[in-house]
Write a protein that holds these residues in place. Structure first.
Motif, PDB file in Angstrom:
ATOM      1  N   ASP A 126       0.818  -1.215   0.000  1.00 53.03           N
ATOM      2  CA  ASP A 126       0.000   0.000   0.000  1.00 53.03           C
ATOM      3  C   ASP A 126       0.853   1.267   0.000  1.00 53.03           C
ATOM      4  O   ASP A 126       0.327   2.369   0.128  1.00 53.03           O
ATOM      5  CB  ASP A 126      -0.949   0.013   1.200  1.00 53.03           C
ATOM      6  N   THR A 127       2.181   1.110  -0.168  1.00 53.38           N
ATOM      7  CA  THR A 127       3.088   2.254  -0.091  1.00 53.38           C
ATOM      8  C   THR A 127       4.126   2.222  -1.208  1.00 53.38           C
ATOM      9  O   THR A 127       5.267   1.774  -1.006  1.00 53.38           O
ATOM     10  CB  THR A 127       3.808   2.282   1.279  1.00 53.38           C
ATOM     11  N   PRO A 128       3.785   2.655  -2.412  1.00 58.66           N
ATOM     12  CA  PRO A 128       4.795   2.758  -3.476  1.00 58.66           C
ATOM     13  C   PRO A 128       5.928   3.701  -3.065  1.00 58.66           C
ATOM     14  O   PRO A 128       5.712   4.648  -2.303  1.00 58.66           O
ATOM     15  CB  PRO A 128       4.021   3.319  -4.667  1.00 58.66           C
ATOM     16  N   GLU A 129       7.116   3.445  -3.587  1.00 61.64           N
ATOM     17  CA  GLU A 129       8.274   4.268  -3.277  1.00 61.64           C
ATOM     18  C   GLU A 129       8.748   4.986  -4.535  1.00 61.64           C
ATOM     19  O   GLU A 129       8.889   4.373  -5.597  1.00 61.64           O
ATOM     20  CB  GLU A 129       9.400   3.404  -2.710  1.00 61.64           C
ATOM     21  N   LEU A 130       8.990   6.283  -4.418  1.00 59.45           N
ATOM     22  CA  LEU A 130       9.501   7.110  -5.513  1.00 59.45           C
ATOM     23  C   LEU A 130      10.818   7.721  -5.071  1.00 59.45           C
ATOM     24  O   LEU A 130      10.883   8.385  -4.034  1.00 59.45           O
ATOM     25  CB  LEU A 130       8.505   8.222  -5.871  1.00 59.45           C
ATOM     26  N   TRP A 131      11.869   7.488  -5.859  1.00 60.55           N
ATOM     27  CA  TRP A 131      13.203   7.965  -5.522  1.00 60.55           C
ATOM     28  C   TRP A 131      13.728   8.823  -6.674  1.00 60.55           C
ATOM     29  O   TRP A 131      13.956   8.323  -7.770  1.00 60.55           O
ATOM     30  CB  TRP A 131      14.146   6.794  -5.279  1.00 60.55           C
ATOM     31  N   PHE A 132      13.944  10.120  -6.406  1.00 59.81           N
ATOM     32  CA  PHE A 132      14.394  11.038  -7.448  1.00 59.81           C
ATOM     33  C   PHE A 132      15.910  11.013  -7.573  1.00 59.81           C
ATOM     34  O   PHE A 132      16.639  10.988  -6.571  1.00 59.81           O
ATOM     35  CB  PHE A 132      13.910  12.453  -7.141  1.00 59.81           C
ATOM     36  N   CYS A 133      16.383  11.038  -8.817  1.00 52.92           N
ATOM     37  CA  CYS A 133      17.816  11.122  -9.072  1.00 52.92           C
ATOM     38  C   CYS A 133      18.343  12.461  -8.552  1.00 52.92           C
ATOM     39  O   CYS A 133      17.644  13.481  -8.590  1.00 52.92           O
ATOM     40  CB  CYS A 133      18.108  11.012 -10.568  1.00 52.92           C
ATOM     41  N   ARG A 134      19.580  12.465  -8.117  1.00 53.38           N
ATOM     42  CA  ARG A 134      20.140  13.684  -7.520  1.00 53.38           C
ATOM     43  C   ARG A 134      20.291  14.806  -8.540  1.00 53.38           C
ATOM     44  O   ARG A 134      20.256  15.983  -8.172  1.00 53.38           O
ATOM     45  CB  ARG A 134      21.478  13.373  -6.846  1.00 53.38           C
ATOM     46  N   ASP A 135      20.450  14.473  -9.823  1.00 52.08           N
ATOM     47  CA  ASP A 135      20.538  15.524 -10.837  1.00 52.08           C
ATOM     48  C   ASP A 135      19.158  15.944 -11.342  1.00 52.08           C
ATOM     49  O   ASP A 135      19.051  16.780 -12.235  1.00 52.08           O
ATOM     50  CB  ASP A 135      21.425  15.093 -11.999  1.00 52.08           C
ATOM     51  N   LEU A 136      18.101  15.339 -10.786  1.00 52.94           N
ATOM     52  CA  LEU A 136      16.712  15.686 -11.096  1.00 52.94           C
ATOM     53  C   LEU A 136      16.343  15.465 -12.567  1.00 52.94           C
ATOM     54  O   LEU A 136      15.426  16.098 -13.079  1.00 52.94           O
ATOM     55  CB  LEU A 136      16.405  17.128 -10.694  1.00 52.94           C
ATOM     56  N   LYS A 137      17.034  14.534 -13.209  1.00 50.81           N
ATOM     57  CA  LYS A 137      16.683  14.207 -14.592  1.00 50.81           C
ATOM     58  C   LYS A 137      15.866  12.922 -14.676  1.00 50.81           C
ATOM     59  O   LYS A 137      15.706  12.363 -15.766  1.00 50.81           O
ATOM     60  CB  LYS A 137      17.945  14.081 -15.440  1.00 50.81           C
ATOM     61  N   GLY A 138      15.343  12.459 -13.564  1.00 55.59           N
ATOM     62  CA  GLY A 138      14.526  11.259 -13.572  1.00 55.59           C
ATOM     63  C   GLY A 138      14.252  10.771 -12.172  1.00 55.59           C
ATOM     64  O   GLY A 138      14.676  11.392 -11.185  1.00 55.59           O
ATOM     65  N   TYR A 139      13.521   9.675 -12.086  1.00 60.56           N
ATOM     66  CA  TYR A 139      13.238   9.072 -10.790  1.00 60.56           C
ATOM     67  C   TYR A 139      13.051   7.572 -10.959  1.00 60.56           C
ATOM     68  O   TYR A 139      12.783   7.067 -12.048  1.00 60.56           O
ATOM     69  CB  TYR A 139      12.009   9.707 -10.132  1.00 60.56           C
ATOM     70  N   ALA A 140      13.196   6.882  -9.848  1.00 57.56           N
ATOM     71  CA  ALA A 140      13.007   5.439  -9.816  1.00 57.56           C
ATOM     72  C   ALA A 140      11.825   5.116  -8.923  1.00 57.56           C
ATOM     73  O   ALA A 140      11.349   5.964  -8.165  1.00 57.56           O
ATOM     74  CB  ALA A 140      14.272   4.751  -9.296  1.00 57.56           C
ATOM     75  N   TRP A 141      11.355   3.873  -9.017  1.00 60.90           N
ATOM     76  CA  TRP A 141      10.214   3.471  -8.204  1.00 60.90           C
ATOM     77  C   TRP A 141      10.328   2.015  -7.788  1.00 60.90           C
ATOM     78  O   TRP A 141      10.974   1.207  -8.444  1.00 60.90           O
ATOM     79  CB  TRP A 141       8.893   3.694  -8.955  1.00 60.90           C
TER      80      TRP A 141
END
Length: 374
Positions: free
Chosen positions: A187-202
């Protein structure tokens, strides 16, 4: 030669929704897709209650024999620093498996379909478009994703300012041992942004299924970023140490920076074919569904399929999603004011990650569902 009122190329959510929405309109549509269904589809796979409402899906009915993971929380962070977890209490989204979701939408279409059929030729003959020399219609609708042959027919625009996001992901059913080792919660998806802010992971867990991926505008470094992210998540215990198979890739255009035309004489583009993915999140299911419903309304009322008559669809898209950005606008998901040194602090803020990142950029909770025209 078989004749129809329109031919829809692509039987994903956009194409199936359009075909379903036109079934009582008197327009006879043929739905074509190069793959047979059910089929694998690379996608993180979540849909908001607004999408389910627009599609008039009975949640209890859908959940019978299919994955429907309620989502009440999000875990958001910047890579290399602790994540922030926000509890929305209510169900704000649902996790789905695209192989099931797309097949369900297609199963509601009563009209003719041609599955497992690649589009090999598109020709203009008189007032009709002829597909593969077999099927003809005065209106051709591209719904086949980023690489849709109908989109190629119209051209991709100058392309110098388009932001093409490349993503890689994997989805698999976890073994009991993998499920025990995985700290990510359904019930808790995870979103992780790249440090250069050119993308994100999940990281997105749906029952025993786990989806992991990363998308970036800088696809030359996509593999490196993905490898580093996966290793960090393994070390932190967020995901199992043994992941099966290869990560699959896909691409899409962000709405504010796509330059593809939406209409031409006898042609319309919907969903990812038109480059409608939300600029802040890259999410494309809701824009696909809503663009199909807007297209259906225009097709119902159009006196002909000239570009001028179909332009009402382009105007409806602009009203719903806003005008596309100008050439001077930045390309990726985050505004300039976030990029300029504030991102690290903002990604540690419960208010910002909840109200801006989750509720505004990813869930669009301030935008009411788009009702189907009848």
């Amino acid at each position: 030669m078989e004749y129809y009122d329109l031919i829809i190329v692509g039987a994903g959510p956009a194409g199936s929704t359009l075909a379903h929405a036109l079934e009582d309109s008197g327009r006879r549509a043929l739905l074509i897709d190069k793959q047979s269904f059910p089929r694998d589809k690379t996608c993180a796979g979540w849909v908001t209650p607004a999408v389910m409402a627009s599609l008039d899906i009975d949640l209890d009915d859908y959940a019978r024999g299919r994955t429907l993971q309620p989502i009440r929380r999000f875990r958001i962070g910047m890579m290399g620093q602790p994540a922030v977890e926000n509890d929305h209490r209510d169900i704000v989204s649902y996790g789905i498996r695209r192989c099931e979701f797309d097949h369900f939408l297609l199963s509601r279409v009563r009209g003719p379909t041609q599955l497992g059929t690649a589009v090999k030729s598109l020709q203009r003959q008189g007032g009709n478009w002829v597909v593969n020399g077999q099927w003809a219609a005065p209106l051709l609708v591209g719904a086949g994703g980023h690489f849709c042959p109908v989109a190629r027919l119209l051209g991709d625009g100058p392309g110098r300012h388009e932001t093409v996001v490349a993503a890689k992901e994997v989805e698999f059913e976890m073994s009991p041992a993998q499920a025990r080792a995985c700290q990510a919660r359904g019930d808790t998806p995870e979103l992780w942004f790249c440090r250069d802010l050119k993308g994100y992971a999940w990281i997105f867990r749906k029952g025993n299924y786990l989806n992991i991926g990363l998308g970036r505008e800088d696809n030359r470094k996509l593999g490196d970023h993905l490898e580093a992210f996966v290793e960090a998540m393994k070390q932190g215990g967020r995901i199992p140490p043994d992941l099966p198979g290869r990560f699959k890739g896909h691409a899409y255009l962000l709405y504010a920076h796509a330059e593809r035309p939406l209409v031409d004489d006898g042609v319309m583009l919907i969903g990812d074919s038109a480059g409608l993915a939300y600029t802040q999140s890259g999410e494309g299911i809701r824009p696909a569904v809503e663009s199909a419903l807007l297209a259906a309304e225009v097709i119902r009322s159009a006196g002909d399929y000239s570009a001028s008559s179909l332009q009402a669809y382009g105007e409806a898209i602009a009203r719903r999603f806003g005008n596309r950005a100008g050439e001077s606008e930045p390309g990726w998901q985050l505004p300039v004011w976030v990029r300029n040194g504030l991102a690290s602090a903002l990604m540690r803020s419960h208010w910002f990650t909840r109200k801006v990142v989750t509720e505004k950029w990813f869930l669009h909770r301030d935008v009411p569902p788009l009702a189907r025209a009848v």
